[in-house]
Design an enzyme around this catalytic site. Structure first.
Site, PDB file in Angstrom:
ATOM      1  N   ARG A 125      -1.832  11.767   8.942  1.00  0.00           N
ATOM      2  CA  ARG A 125      -0.631  10.911   9.041  1.00  0.00           C
ATOM      3  C   ARG A 125       0.401  11.437   8.073  1.00  0.00           C
ATOM      4  O   ARG A 125       0.128  11.517   6.865  1.00  0.00           O
ATOM      5  CB  ARG A 125      -0.977   9.450   8.728  1.00  0.00           C
ATOM      6  CG  ARG A 125       0.057   8.450   9.291  1.00  0.00           C
ATOM      7  CD  ARG A 125      -0.161   7.042   8.766  1.00  0.00           C
ATOM      8  NE  ARG A 125       0.032   7.018   7.333  1.00  0.00           N
ATOM      9  CZ  ARG A 125      -0.781   6.390   6.468  1.00  0.00           C
ATOM     10  NH1 ARG A 125      -1.823   5.716   6.883  1.00  0.00           N
ATOM     11  NH2 ARG A 125      -0.522   6.440   5.172  1.00  0.00           N
ATOM     12  N   GLU A 144       4.280  12.428   1.847  1.00  0.00           N
ATOM     13  CA  GLU A 144       3.050  13.232   1.772  1.00  0.00           C
ATOM     14  C   GLU A 144       2.429  13.286   3.155  1.00  0.00           C
ATOM     15  O   GLU A 144       2.828  12.549   4.058  1.00  0.00           O
ATOM     16  CB  GLU A 144       2.046  12.594   0.801  1.00  0.00           C
ATOM     17  CG  GLU A 144       1.565  11.226   1.286  1.00  0.00           C
ATOM     18  CD  GLU A 144       0.221  10.798   0.712  1.00  0.00           C
ATOM     19  OE1 GLU A 144      -0.512  11.627   0.144  1.00  0.00           O
ATOM     20  OE2 GLU A 144      -0.107   9.611   0.863  1.00  0.00           O
ATOM     21  N   ASN A 146      -1.364  12.813   4.849  1.00  0.00           N
ATOM     22  CA  ASN A 146      -2.742  12.388   4.567  1.00  0.00           C
ATOM     23  C   ASN A 146      -3.658  13.092   5.544  1.00  0.00           C
ATOM     24  O   ASN A 146      -3.536  12.892   6.755  1.00  0.00           O
ATOM     25  CB  ASN A 146      -2.867  10.881   4.757  1.00  0.00           C
ATOM     26  CG  ASN A 146      -1.894  10.124   3.870  1.00  0.00           C
ATOM     27  OD1 ASN A 146      -2.153   9.932   2.689  1.00  0.00           O
ATOM     28  ND2 ASN A 146      -0.757   9.725   4.415  1.00  0.00           N
ATOM     29  N   SER A 151      -5.261   5.645   7.400  1.00  0.00           N
ATOM     30  CA  SER A 151      -5.674   4.360   7.973  1.00  0.00           C
ATOM     31  C   SER A 151      -4.528   3.596   8.638  1.00  0.00           C
ATOM     32  O   SER A 151      -3.394   4.040   8.664  1.00  0.00           O
ATOM     33  CB  SER A 151      -6.343   3.513   6.897  1.00  0.00           C
ATOM     34  OG  SER A 151      -5.438   3.305   5.856  1.00  0.00           O
ATOM     35  N   LYS A 305      -1.693  17.138  -3.219  1.00  0.00           N
ATOM     36  CA  LYS A 305      -0.299  17.151  -3.644  1.00  0.00           C
ATOM     37  C   LYS A 305       0.116  18.546  -4.114  1.00  0.00           C
ATOM     38  O   LYS A 305       1.244  18.971  -3.929  1.00  0.00           O
ATOM     39  CB  LYS A 305      -0.083  16.140  -4.778  1.00  0.00           C
ATOM     40  CG  LYS A 305      -0.601  14.717  -4.491  1.00  0.00           C
ATOM     41  CD  LYS A 305       0.305  13.925  -3.594  1.00  0.00           C
ATOM     42  CE  LYS A 305      -0.043  12.446  -3.552  1.00  0.00           C
ATOM     43  NZ  LYS A 305      -1.138  12.067  -2.667  1.00  0.00           N
ATOM     44  N   LYS A 364       3.173  12.973  -9.842  1.00  0.00           N
ATOM     45  CA  LYS A 364       2.004  12.695  -8.999  1.00  0.00           C
ATOM     46  C   LYS A 364       0.766  13.485  -9.410  1.00  0.00           C
ATOM     47  O   LYS A 364       0.803  14.713  -9.447  1.00  0.00           O
ATOM     48  CB  LYS A 364       2.328  13.058  -7.541  1.00  0.00           C
ATOM     49  CG  LYS A 364       3.472  12.279  -6.936  1.00  0.00           C
ATOM     50  CD  LYS A 364       3.534  12.546  -5.433  1.00  0.00           C
ATOM     51  CE  LYS A 364       4.575  11.672  -4.773  1.00  0.00           C
ATOM     52  NZ  LYS A 364       4.470  11.727  -3.302  1.00  0.00           N
ATOM     53  N   GLU A 368      -5.319  10.090  -4.109  1.00  0.00           N
ATOM     54  CA  GLU A 368      -4.900   9.432  -2.876  1.00  0.00           C
ATOM     55  C   GLU A 368      -5.105   7.928  -3.011  1.00  0.00           C
ATOM     56  O   GLU A 368      -5.806   7.462  -3.891  1.00  0.00           O
ATOM     57  CB  GLU A 368      -5.748   9.939  -1.699  1.00  0.00           C
ATOM     58  CG  GLU A 368      -5.683  11.431  -1.462  1.00  0.00           C
ATOM     59  CD  GLU A 368      -4.298  11.888  -1.050  1.00  0.00           C
ATOM     60  OE1 GLU A 368      -3.598  11.136  -0.357  1.00  0.00           O
ATOM     61  OE2 GLU A 368      -3.910  13.001  -1.444  1.00  0.00           O
ATOM     62  N   GLY A 369      -4.523   7.199  -2.074  1.00  0.00           N
ATOM     63  CA  GLY A 369      -4.847   5.786  -1.962  1.00  0.00           C
ATOM     64  C   GLY A 369      -3.875   4.838  -2.634  1.00  0.00           C
ATOM     65  O   GLY A 369      -4.063   3.628  -2.615  1.00  0.00           O
ATOM     66  N   ARG A 450       5.265   0.838   7.311  1.00  0.00           N
ATOM     67  CA  ARG A 450       4.831  -0.055   6.232  1.00  0.00           C
ATOM     68  C   ARG A 450       6.033  -0.396   5.376  1.00  0.00           C
ATOM     69  O   ARG A 450       6.881   0.465   5.124  1.00  0.00           O
ATOM     70  CB  ARG A 450       3.764   0.637   5.362  1.00  0.00           C
ATOM     71  CG  ARG A 450       2.443   0.833   6.086  1.00  0.00           C
ATOM     72  CD  ARG A 450       1.510   1.698   5.258  1.00  0.00           C
ATOM     73  NE  ARG A 450       2.110   3.004   5.012  1.00  0.00           N
ATOM     74  CZ  ARG A 450       1.654   3.875   4.134  1.00  0.00           C
ATOM     75  NH1 ARG A 450       0.617   3.580   3.376  1.00  0.00           N
ATOM     76  NH2 ARG A 450       2.246   5.046   3.981  1.00  0.00           N
TER      77      ARG A 450
HETATM   78  P1  ADP Z   1      -0.939   8.308  -2.229  1.00  0.00           P
HETATM   79  O1  ADP Z   1      -1.742   9.486  -1.859  1.00  0.00           O
HETATM   80  O2  ADP Z   1      -1.451   7.578  -3.406  1.00  0.00           O
HETATM   81  O3  ADP Z   1      -0.652   7.429  -1.046  1.00  0.00           O
HETATM   82  P2  ADP Z   1       1.882   8.983  -2.099  1.00  0.00           P
HETATM   83  O4  ADP Z   1       2.457  10.309  -2.370  1.00  0.00           O
HETATM   84  O5  ADP Z   1       1.882   8.545  -0.681  1.00  0.00           O
HETATM   85  O6  ADP Z   1       0.417   8.936  -2.723  1.00  0.00           O
HETATM   86  O7  ADP Z   1       2.632   7.910  -2.973  1.00  0.00           O
HETATM   87  C1  ADP Z   1       2.295   6.551  -2.961  1.00  0.00           C
HETATM   88  C2  ADP Z   1       3.525   5.689  -2.796  1.00  0.00           C
HETATM   89  O8  ADP Z   1       4.474   5.976  -3.822  1.00  0.00           O
HETATM   90  C3  ADP Z   1       4.267   5.938  -1.494  1.00  0.00           C
HETATM   91  O9  ADP Z   1       3.750   5.158  -0.459  1.00  0.00           O
HETATM   92  C4  ADP Z   1       5.686   5.569  -1.862  1.00  0.00           C
HETATM   93  O10 ADP Z   1       5.857   4.170  -1.783  1.00  0.00           O
HETATM   94  C5  ADP Z   1       5.772   5.972  -3.314  1.00  0.00           C
HETATM   95  N1  ADP Z   1       6.342   7.338  -3.444  1.00  0.00           N
HETATM   96  C6  ADP Z   1       5.643   8.487  -3.410  1.00  0.00           C
HETATM   97  N2  ADP Z   1       6.461   9.552  -3.528  1.00  0.00           N
HETATM   98  C7  ADP Z   1       7.699   9.068  -3.635  1.00  0.00           C
HETATM   99  C8  ADP Z   1       8.980   9.666  -3.795  1.00  0.00           C
HETATM  100  N3  ADP Z   1       9.128  10.986  -3.854  1.00  0.00           N
HETATM  101  N4  ADP Z   1      10.055   8.841  -3.877  1.00  0.00           N
HETATM  102  C9  ADP Z   1       9.920   7.504  -3.821  1.00  0.00           C
HETATM  103  N5  ADP Z   1       8.735   6.869  -3.690  1.00  0.00           N
HETATM  104  C10 ADP Z   1       7.632   7.642  -3.588  1.00  0.00           C
HETATM  105 MG    MG Z   2       0.542   7.770   0.554  1.00  0.00          MG
END
Ligand code: ADP
Ligand code: MG
Length: 474
Positions: A125, A144, A146, A151, A305, A364, A368-369, A450
């Site tokens: 996803r 990102e 996944n 899910s 990442k 970051k 994940e999660g 979401r």
């Molecule tokens: P995870 O693997 O924990 O899901 P993500 O990279 O998806 O990691 O980041 C988790 C959440 O953080 C995202 O769903 C988003 O709400 C926020 N986020 C992540 N990267 C960014 C970004 N570059 N700018 C703004 N919000 C972000």
């Molecule tokens: Mg995410």
């Protein structure tokens, strides 16, 4: 532009009525989750949190996200087959991040032994936000991708019906008719079924590898149902069960309790807390087997990442997808600024920039999660602490995406009904199947929207921050 649903948002009584219809509709449609109090029993269940109203999504960006999904499928698959790329890209990370290092060691061990698996199944996803430029024009930016346990494809297959009902109750039948059909659970199941078929044993089963705590079981059941409808047998097992009852025969066929397993679909195994020593051994057994793993460990690593950051470097996409100029351009157009924190001059420079202006960035780790990223003052403090230490390289830096907020009501069990300023994240599900060198399926399989209140920087639905939503194209 007038805000979407402005008339409704002001009408407290209409909102209250619509909210009670919405909750019952969610229960009727099966937008369900087990409760925090009883996460492993279905005696008491509740609705999964969702928005009262569908959120506006610019149709051009929605189409762009769908249009690039097959490219991302190809890219992830190419990375998973490129030992040198993974080795080089993760070299600095695995020195300091023990979890990634362990996954990587299994990857190398399986390669050295020789891959028994010949059919590959990817379910991913790709998540995006709509970055609001200085002139107010939104742009699609990838958060990102996944590549393991992506899910909510199941539950989101049922949310459009709920939002359709809400809009009708609010006197908006025309708008309700415009909500797009969306059925990722069918799409995901079609990939699993294809992999099962190519594995080529009628009596073999599909194994969902599930967590110890299974609050989100209904999301998985949606996919499971689609497989049963095709007369494909599904079993649900934990790492612990695999450790106790899993075995390989001479041809590395995987057996659970004497039952041959054709496909292992991981809904577990993406964070360190999923593993103790026995679970690592179980993971190794699964990876060594001939069964189709969704994903195999190389594909899981392709979703780190660090890999995402490396892909943004000049020439990387071109090297991984040679002679696919248009795919490369479509992919690159979705990238936000991503920066390596590897030890060296460039890493030093961007570290200093982020310390001086933390609100421009997200920090970051390789996790994940949801709930792992650092923002603002916290980002600054952590970077200051690790700026001269190799620990720095376990993180990447990313430009912070700044979407335009919109008002909505987030419906959550036992929570008061109140309006929130929200932002949304769009995910597109990708499914592909490869047999040997040949791609036999490559498609986009539906979407997930979401939405969360702006006061939460981070976190998904499972983390209790975001809620399910339906896009309303504008
Ligand atoms: P995870 O693997 O924990 O899901 P993500 O990279 O998806 O990691 O980041 C988790 C959440 O953080 C995202 O769903 C988003 O709400 C926020 N986020 C992540 N990267 C960014 C970004 N570059 N700018 C703004 N919000 C972000
Ligand atoms: Mg995410």
């Amino acid at each position: 532009m007038a805000a979407l649903w402005e008339d409704v948002l002001r009408n407290k009584q209409a909102v209250q009525e619509a909210a009670s219809v919405a909750v019952d509709a969610a229960l009727l449609e099966g937008v369900l989750m087990r409760t925090e109090g009883e996460p492993n029993a279905s005696d008491v269940v509740n609705y999964a949190p969702f928005t009262l109203l569908p959120s506006a999504v610019p149709s051009a960006l929605f189409e762009q996200a769908y249009a690039v999904q097959q490219d991302f499928n190809l890219l992830v698959d190419a990375i998973s087959q490129n030992k040198e790329f993974l080795e080089r890209t993760l070299a600095s990370t695995i020195k300091v991040d023990d979890f990634t290092a362990r996954l990587f060691r299994i990857h190398m061990q399986v390669l050295e032994e020789g891959l028994a698996q010949s059919v590959f199944l990817g379910i991913n996803r790709s998540d995006y936000m709509f970055d609001c430029g200085v002139d107010g024009t939104p742009a699609l930016k990838q958060i990102e991708i996944n590549t393991i346990a992506a899910s909510f494809g199941g539950l989101t297959s049922r949310t459009a019906a709920v939002h359709g009902r809400v809009l009708k109750v609010l006197g908006k039948s025309k708008e309700a008719a415009r909500l797009l059909p969306n059925d990722p659970s069918k799409g995901l199941a079609s990939g699993i079924a294809k992999a099962w078929e190519l594995y080529g044993s009628q009596s073999a089963v599909v194994m969902f590898l599930v967590e110890e705590v299974q609050r989100n079981i209904f999301d998985q059941r949606c996919v499971e149902n689609e497989l049963w409808n095709r007369n494909i047998r599904v079993i649900r097992k934990r790492f612990r069960d695999v450790f106790e009852k899993g075995s390989l025969d001479d041809a590395k066929r995987l057996y659970m309790d004497g039952q041959e397993v054709a496909v292992v679909y991981y809904r577990e195994g993406y964070v360190p807390k999923n593993y103790d020593q026995q679970n690592w051994e179980a993971r190794l057994l699964l990876e060594r087997s001939r069964a189709v793993k969704c994903p195999d460990i190389a594909t899981q690593l392709a979703g780190t990442k660090k890999v995402q950051q490396e892909l943004s470097q000049p020439g990387m996409l071109e090297g991984l997808l040679p002679s696919r100029t248009e795919a490369v351009a479509r992919i690159r157009a979705t990238f936000a600024g991503l920066y390596s924190l590897d030890v060296g001059e460039e890493g030093d420079k961007i570290t200093a920039t982020a310390i001086a202006d933390p609100d421009r960035f997200v920090l970051k780790p390789q996790r994940e999660g949801g709930g792992n990223n650092l923002y603002g003052e916290e980002l600054r403090q952590v970077l200051e602490k690790i700026r001269d230490s190799p620990e720095r390289t376990s993180y990447i830096l990313m430009d912070k995406i700044k979407p335009q907020p919109a008002m909505n009501y987030l419906l959550r069990a036992h929570s008061p009904l109140q309006v929130s300023e929200c932002i949304s994240e769009l995910g597109i599900f990708g499914v592909y199947v490869r047999q040997g060198k040949e791609m036999v399926m490559n498609k986009a399989a539906g979407h997930l929207l979401r939405t969360k209140a702006i006061e939460h920087a981070d976190g998904g639905v499972a983390a209790g921050v975001a809620v399910l939503d339906t896009p309303y194209l504008v």
